[in-house]
Design a protein around this motif. Structure first.
Motif, PDB file in Angstrom:
ATOM      1  N   LEU A  28      29.603 -16.387  54.627  1.00  0.00           N
ATOM      2  CA  LEU A  28      29.588 -17.149  53.379  1.00  0.00           C
ATOM      3  C   LEU A  28      28.662 -16.519  52.346  1.00  0.00           C
ATOM      4  CD1 LEU A  28      30.809 -19.684  52.258  1.00  0.00           C
ATOM      5  CD2 LEU A  28      28.887 -20.958  53.145  1.00  0.00           C
ATOM      6  N   PHE A  29      27.589 -15.890  52.828  1.00  0.00           N
ATOM      7  CA  PHE A  29      26.646 -15.335  51.870  1.00  0.00           C
ATOM      8  C   PHE A  29      26.988 -13.904  51.458  1.00  0.00           C
ATOM      9  CE2 PHE A  29      24.319 -19.046  53.276  1.00  0.00           C
ATOM     10  CZ  PHE A  29      23.926 -19.543  52.046  1.00  0.00           C
ATOM     11  N   GLN A  30      28.206 -13.489  51.748  1.00  0.00           N
ATOM     12  CA  GLN A  30      28.721 -12.239  51.217  1.00  0.00           C
ATOM     13  C   GLN A  30      28.927 -12.413  49.711  1.00  0.00           C
ATOM     14  OE1 GLN A  30      30.833  -9.755  53.579  1.00  0.00           O
ATOM     15  NE2 GLN A  30      29.064 -10.340  54.795  1.00  0.00           N
ATOM     16  N   PRO A  31      28.766 -11.314  48.963  1.00  0.00           N
ATOM     17  CA  PRO A  31      28.897 -11.396  47.510  1.00  0.00           C
ATOM     18  C   PRO A  31      30.242 -11.964  47.059  1.00  0.00           C
ATOM     19  CG  PRO A  31      28.254  -9.176  48.207  1.00  0.00           C
ATOM     20  CD  PRO A  31      28.372 -10.000  49.442  1.00  0.00           C
ATOM     21  N   ALA A  32      31.256 -11.813  47.853  1.00  0.00           N
ATOM     22  CA  ALA A  32      32.581 -12.259  47.428  1.00  0.00           C
ATOM     23  C   ALA A  32      32.627 -13.759  47.151  1.00  0.00           C
ATOM     24  CB  ALA A  32      33.606 -11.897  48.497  1.00  0.00           C
ATOM     25  N   TYR A  33      31.797 -14.513  47.846  1.00  0.00           N
ATOM     26  CA  TYR A  33      31.868 -15.970  47.686  1.00  0.00           C
ATOM     27  C   TYR A  33      31.012 -16.483  46.542  1.00  0.00           C
ATOM     28  CZ  TYR A  33      34.537 -16.267  51.956  1.00  0.00           C
ATOM     29  OH  TYR A  33      35.517 -16.135  52.866  1.00  0.00           O
ATOM     30  N   LEU A  34      30.069 -15.640  46.105  1.00  0.00           N
ATOM     31  CA  LEU A  34      29.147 -16.096  45.069  1.00  0.00           C
ATOM     32  C   LEU A  34      29.872 -16.578  43.803  1.00  0.00           C
ATOM     33  CD1 LEU A  34      26.142 -16.475  44.391  1.00  0.00           C
ATOM     34  CD2 LEU A  34      26.215 -14.220  43.290  1.00  0.00           C
ATOM     35  N   PRO A  35      30.859 -15.794  43.292  1.00  0.00           N
ATOM     36  CA  PRO A  35      31.529 -16.244  42.068  1.00  0.00           C
ATOM     37  C   PRO A  35      32.166 -17.619  42.210  1.00  0.00           C
ATOM     38  CG  PRO A  35      32.161 -14.008  42.604  1.00  0.00           C
ATOM     39  CD  PRO A  35      31.369 -14.509  43.765  1.00  0.00           C
ATOM     40  N   ILE A  36      32.595 -17.923  43.447  1.00  0.00           N
ATOM     41  CA  ILE A  36      33.248 -19.224  43.634  1.00  0.00           C
ATOM     42  C   ILE A  36      32.239 -20.358  43.446  1.00  0.00           C
ATOM     43  CG2 ILE A  36      34.523 -20.644  45.269  1.00  0.00           C
ATOM     44  CD1 ILE A  36      35.598 -18.044  46.477  1.00  0.00           C
ATOM     45  N   PHE A  37      31.046 -20.137  44.004  1.00  0.00           N
ATOM     46  CA  PHE A  37      30.004 -21.158  43.808  1.00  0.00           C
ATOM     47  C   PHE A  37      29.648 -21.286  42.331  1.00  0.00           C
ATOM     48  CE2 PHE A  37      29.432 -20.683  48.347  1.00  0.00           C
ATOM     49  CZ  PHE A  37      29.087 -21.966  48.728  1.00  0.00           C
ATOM     50  N   VAL A  38      29.473 -20.127  41.699  1.00  0.00           N
ATOM     51  CA  VAL A  38      29.121 -20.136  40.275  1.00  0.00           C
ATOM     52  C   VAL A  38      30.213 -20.832  39.466  1.00  0.00           C
ATOM     53  CG1 VAL A  38      28.714 -18.677  38.251  1.00  0.00           C
ATOM     54  CG2 VAL A  38      27.672 -18.095  40.447  1.00  0.00           C
ATOM     55  N   ASN A  39      31.447 -20.496  39.789  1.00  0.00           N
ATOM     56  CA  ASN A  39      32.583 -21.081  39.092  1.00  0.00           C
ATOM     57  C   ASN A  39      32.596 -22.604  39.218  1.00  0.00           C
ATOM     58  OD1 ASN A  39      34.717 -20.676  37.491  1.00  0.00           O
ATOM     59  ND2 ASN A  39      36.043 -19.759  39.040  1.00  0.00           N
ATOM     60  N   SER A  40      32.347 -23.056  40.434  1.00  0.00           N
ATOM     61  CA  SER A  40      32.340 -24.499  40.667  1.00  0.00           C
ATOM     62  C   SER A  40      31.242 -25.175  39.870  1.00  0.00           C
ATOM     63  CB  SER A  40      32.118 -24.799  42.148  1.00  0.00           C
ATOM     64  OG  SER A  40      33.292 -24.502  42.850  1.00  0.00           O
ATOM     65  N   LEU A  41      30.065 -24.554  39.893  1.00  0.00           N
ATOM     66  CA  LEU A  41      28.949 -25.125  39.134  1.00  0.00           C
ATOM     67  C   LEU A  41      29.293 -25.153  37.645  1.00  0.00           C
ATOM     68  CD1 LEU A  41      25.893 -23.476  40.931  1.00  0.00           C
ATOM     69  CD2 LEU A  41      26.418 -25.923  40.803  1.00  0.00           C
ATOM     70  N   LYS A  42      29.939 -24.083  37.188  1.00  0.00           N
ATOM     71  CA  LYS A  42      30.289 -24.007  35.769  1.00  0.00           C
ATOM     72  C   LYS A  42      31.265 -25.118  35.382  1.00  0.00           C
ATOM     73  CE  LYS A  42      30.956 -19.380  34.734  1.00  0.00           C
ATOM     74  NZ  LYS A  42      31.465 -18.229  34.137  1.00  0.00           N
ATOM     75  N   ILE A  43      32.311 -25.259  36.214  1.00  0.00           N
ATOM     76  CA  ILE A  43      33.308 -26.294  35.900  1.00  0.00           C
ATOM     77  C   ILE A  43      32.670 -27.682  35.950  1.00  0.00           C
ATOM     78  CG2 ILE A  43      35.359 -27.452  36.819  1.00  0.00           C
ATOM     79  CD1 ILE A  43      36.707 -24.910  37.093  1.00  0.00           C
ATOM     80  N   ALA A  44      31.816 -27.889  36.960  1.00  0.00           N
ATOM     81  CA  ALA A  44      31.160 -29.199  37.061  1.00  0.00           C
ATOM     82  C   ALA A  44      30.269 -29.445  35.851  1.00  0.00           C
ATOM     83  CB  ALA A  44      30.345 -29.275  38.350  1.00  0.00           C
ATOM     84  N   ALA A  45      29.520 -28.418  35.440  1.00  0.00           N
ATOM     85  CA  ALA A  45      28.618 -28.578  34.301  1.00  0.00           C
ATOM     86  C   ALA A  45      29.407 -28.822  33.022  1.00  0.00           C
ATOM     87  CB  ALA A  45      27.747 -27.333  34.153  1.00  0.00           C
ATOM     88  N   MET A  46      30.473 -28.061  32.866  1.00  0.00           N
ATOM     89  CA  MET A  46      31.299 -28.215  31.659  1.00  0.00           C
ATOM     90  C   MET A  46      31.939 -29.604  31.628  1.00  0.00           C
ATOM     91  SD  MET A  46      31.937 -26.304  29.122  1.00  0.00           S
ATOM     92  CE  MET A  46      32.905 -26.677  27.669  1.00  0.00           C
ATOM     93  N   SER A  47      32.456 -30.036  32.776  1.00  0.00           N
ATOM     94  CA  SER A  47      33.066 -31.367  32.833  1.00  0.00           C
ATOM     95  C   SER A  47      32.039 -32.429  32.482  1.00  0.00           C
ATOM     96  CB  SER A  47      33.605 -31.659  34.235  1.00  0.00           C
ATOM     97  OG  SER A  47      34.444 -30.635  34.650  1.00  0.00           O
ATOM     98  N   THR A  48      30.832 -32.255  33.016  1.00  0.00           N
ATOM     99  CA  THR A  48      29.775 -33.223  32.734  1.00  0.00           C
ATOM    100  C   THR A  48      29.501 -33.280  31.233  1.00  0.00           C
ATOM    101  OG1 THR A  48      28.799 -32.663  34.858  1.00  0.00           O
ATOM    102  CG2 THR A  48      27.429 -33.900  33.331  1.00  0.00           C
ATOM    103  N   ALA A  49      29.398 -32.109  30.621  1.00  0.00           N
ATOM    104  CA  ALA A  49      29.120 -32.067  29.187  1.00  0.00           C
ATOM    105  C   ALA A  49      30.240 -32.740  28.401  1.00  0.00           C
ATOM    106  CB  ALA A  49      28.951 -30.616  28.736  1.00  0.00           C
TER     107      ALA A  49
END
Ligand SMILES: Nc1ncnc2c1ncn2[C@@H]1O[C@H](COP(=O)(O)OP(=O)(O)O)[C@@H](O)[C@H]1O
Ligand SMILES: [Mg+2]
Lengths: 377, 285
Positions: free
Chosen positions: B58-79
């Motif tokens: 899970l901590f391979q670089p390939a998964y990082l964008p997915i976490f970032v993406n999720s945080l981004k969508i959640a933050a944007m939705s919240t805003a």
């Protein structure tokens, strides 16, 4: 803070506040409309301590809120220092209000609460600090500057509310039952303190209360209100000693009132008949023969005699007696059926009456108030 | 003695809900956690045991964008939800008068209908030959249908629709709790409506705003259906990553590990947030 000014109310100059035929109807669809304030006209002098006094629901708060700008009058005009402000919102009027519930901002410190008005007016920070400190000194709350309102007692919050209003140097300060939530002792202290503050600052205070003692001790002038109407405006002595209106007479202090009829009128003297007793009284009032009126007498103005046949006295029987320390109160049932209360000093030698005893009540004609019945409510 | 007995009675009364909570919440959670530490055979079967393999992967670089993406969508939705929900809450609290109850009900009623049905309706509305395009071409406003499904704005519309009530309600509660005398006091002290809003109304509504943000952000992190149905499933986020891992790749331990990480992340955010909220509420007390 405003400089200390000499306190004599400036009764000659332009009034600080003038109400011209002001009416307020909340539910305009009702017929007939229920007037919360009913055609109110009066002038309040600059530097005056003016009080609206009346029972709950008589329209005091509504009147004050119209002067502040929270309510707009249904009809009539409100002038502040000669300018018509009827259409202006509160933030454009040079008045400040002390709310009964204090209404301090819970998210701001005491200091920031007091600085609120100055911050809004973009007063420079350094000046702001000095004025806030002076205002807190005035109410002796400098030590609490950093605290939150929720950490203060009711009396302390009251002081902050005063400081928050006064720091803006309003031309008129409005106070709506400001001591209503305080206990009696604190209330008395605040009354003296606030009165003294007003005298020193020379600001016009408009005060609302239902407590007659509070009104009498603090005010330069009092407007007695009932059902949206001002019944009488006078200084405290005049309100207490010379009521001209039935409502005022009944509301302020204890008063015996008897219905009367004018028998005859000559050169400022009328002869009236009340409870089968003829009385000659001086008056300027418009009272033609045959008109109904009311005579009013304070219990302490009455004296009694045993076995008198004087026809200027009210004859009756003692119905009950109450001992109240310095005095005794007797309820006397007149022969004509009305009840009267007499207050007698215990120092009088023959002050003790038996229940059922026959007595005659006298009142010096100067202590008999003649009230016209036209606005009997 | 008496106390002991009372405790027993309390426990008995709580028993049904406790059993339910354990069966439906605690046990599945423990199962997921256990799976995340399990190994995997080449056919996708779970091999019980303890290994950190999934977490390492899970901590391979390939998964990082997915976490970032999720945080981004959640933050944007919240805003988006707060920016649109706040005015609605304000209107209901201050301007709607006696209609406020009705407006709140209208806001909530759609949520009696199943979530998937409502999302499908959005697909019908926003589809290439959907209602909106039909109306716009019919009215001659556009010649070609606009592509809506599969775009980022469409996802935001879906998020807004899904989370608007959870945004509006706490903000409304905070606003309607503001003592009106405070606003009169601000007016009295010379503040016009705008100034009074920023100096009094807004600061006093902040606890509600903070609660609303939490109620949107946390579920938005794990949302699955909206990005798939309205976003075309193109950007991979945690929600559909988990589904893919479980169903498509049959990598149950890795899917479980993603779930656990997401859970920890959300918990950390919640704890941090609640602390801030409490401090804010203390400041307002
Ligand atoms: N916002 C309002 N809406 C409707 N009626 C009101 C409102 N405020 C006051 N009233 C009515 O106006 C009358 C006078 O009220 P008020 O001025 O508060 O009296 P007071 O302050 O003397 O107790 C009362 O009959 C009260 O019920
Ligand atoms: Mg009142």
């Amino acid at each position: 803070m405003p400089n200390d000014k000499k306190s004599e109310p400036d009764k000659t100059g332009r009034p600080a506040v003038e109400l011209v035929d002001v009416c307020k109807v909340f539910d305009t669809s009702a017929t007939p409309p229920a007037y919360a304030v009913d055609h109110l006209s009066l002038k309040i002098a600059s530097g005056e301590f003016f009080t609206f006094l009346g029972p709950s629901g008589c329209g005091k708060t509504t009147t004050l809120r119209m002067i502040a700008g929270f309510e707009s009058p249904t009809a009539g005009k409100i002038l502040l220092e000669g300018h018509d402000v009827s259409g202006l919102p509160a933030h454009m009027r040079n008045t400040n209000t002390v709310f009964q519930s204090y209404a301090l901002f819970p998210h701001l410190s005491v200091e920031d609460n007091v600085a609120f008005g100055l911050a809004v007016k973009r007063v420079p920070r350094s000046e702001r600090g000095d004025r806030v400190a002076a205002a807190l000194d005035l109410v002796r709350m400098r030590h609490a500057a950093g605290r939150k309102p929720s950490e203060l007692s009711g009396g302390q919050q009251q002081r902050i509310a005063l400081a928050r209003a006064l720091v803006n140097e309003p031309s008129v300060l409005l106070l709506d039952e400001p001591f209503g939530a305080l206990d009696l002792k604190l209330r008395r202290e605040m009354q003296i303190e606030v009165k003294e503050m007003q005298r020193r600052l020379g600001i016009t205070f408009i005060f609302v209360t239902h407590d007659q003692e509070e009104a009498l001790t603090m005010s330069d002038r009092i407007a007695v209100m009932s059902t949206g109407v001002v019944r009488q405006i006078d200084d405290p002595v005049g309100i207490y000693e010379r009521p001209t209106d039935r409502f005022t007479a009944g509301f302020i202090g204890d008063m015996n009132m008897l219905s009367a009829t004018v028998l005859e009128r000559q050169d400022g003297v009328v002869e009236v008949l009340a409870a089968d007793t003829r009385l000659k009284l001086k008056t300027n009032a418009e009272l033609p023969a045959g008109k109904d009126c009311t005579i009013a007498m304070r219990p302490e103005a009455l004296t009694f005699m045993r076995d008198s046949a004087d026809d200027a006295a009210f004859a009756g029987k003692v119905e009950s007696a109450v001992y109240v320390g310095t005095d005794r109160l007797y309820n006397i049932r007149l022969q004509t059926g009305e009840a009267m209360t007499v207050r007698v000093r215990n120092s009088r030698a023959d002050s003790v009456l038996r229940i059922g005893e026959k007595v005659s009540l006298f009142c010096p004609s100067s202590a008999i108030h003649l009230l016209s019945d036209q606005d009997k409510k | 003695m008496r106390n002991r007995r009372q405790n027993v009675i309390t426990l008995l009364l709580l028993a049904p809900s406790l059993v339910m909570a354990i069966l439906l919440l605690a046990i599945p959670l423990l199962v997921v956690i256990a799976y995340s530490f399990a190994g995997r055979d080449s056919y996708g079967g779970v091999v019980t045991g303890f290994t950190l393999e999934s977490y390492v992967e899970l901590f391979q670089p390939a998964y990082l964008p997915i976490f970032v993406n999720s945080l981004k969508i959640a933050a944007m939705s919240t805003a988006v939800c707060v920016l649109i929900g706040y005015p609605i809450a304000y209107f209901i609290a201050f301007r709607a008068g006696k209609h406020s109850g009705l407006l709140l009900a209208l806001l909530l009623i759609p949520f009696w209908i199943d979530f998937m049905i409502r999302m499908s309706s959005w697909m019908v509305l926003m589809g290439r030959n959907g209602t909106i395009n039909g109306a716009l071409t019919g009215a001659g406003i556009i010649d070609e249908p606009i592509r809506m499904i599969g775009t980022y704005p469409a996802v935001m519309v879906g998020m807004l629709y899904a989370f608007l009530p959870t945004t509006v309600l706490p903000i409304y509660a905070a606003l309607s709790g503001i003592n009106r005398r405070l606003l009169e006091a601000a007016d009295d002290l010379g503040a016009g409506p705008v100034e009074a809003f920023w100096r009094v109304t807004f600061p006093l509504s902040l606890p509600g705003v903070m609660a609303a943000m939490l109620f949107v952000f946390v579920p938005a992190m794990g949302v699955y259906a909206i990005p798939v149905l309205l976003g075309g499933g193109k950007s991979i986020i945690l929600g559909n990553l988990i589904v893919q891992l479980f169903l498509d790749f049959r990598n149950i331990p890795l899917g479980a590990a993603v779930s656990v990480v997401m859970l920890v992340l959300s918990s950390v955010i919640i704890v941090f947030y609640m602390r801030m909220l409490r401090r804010l509420e203390e400041a307002h007390a």
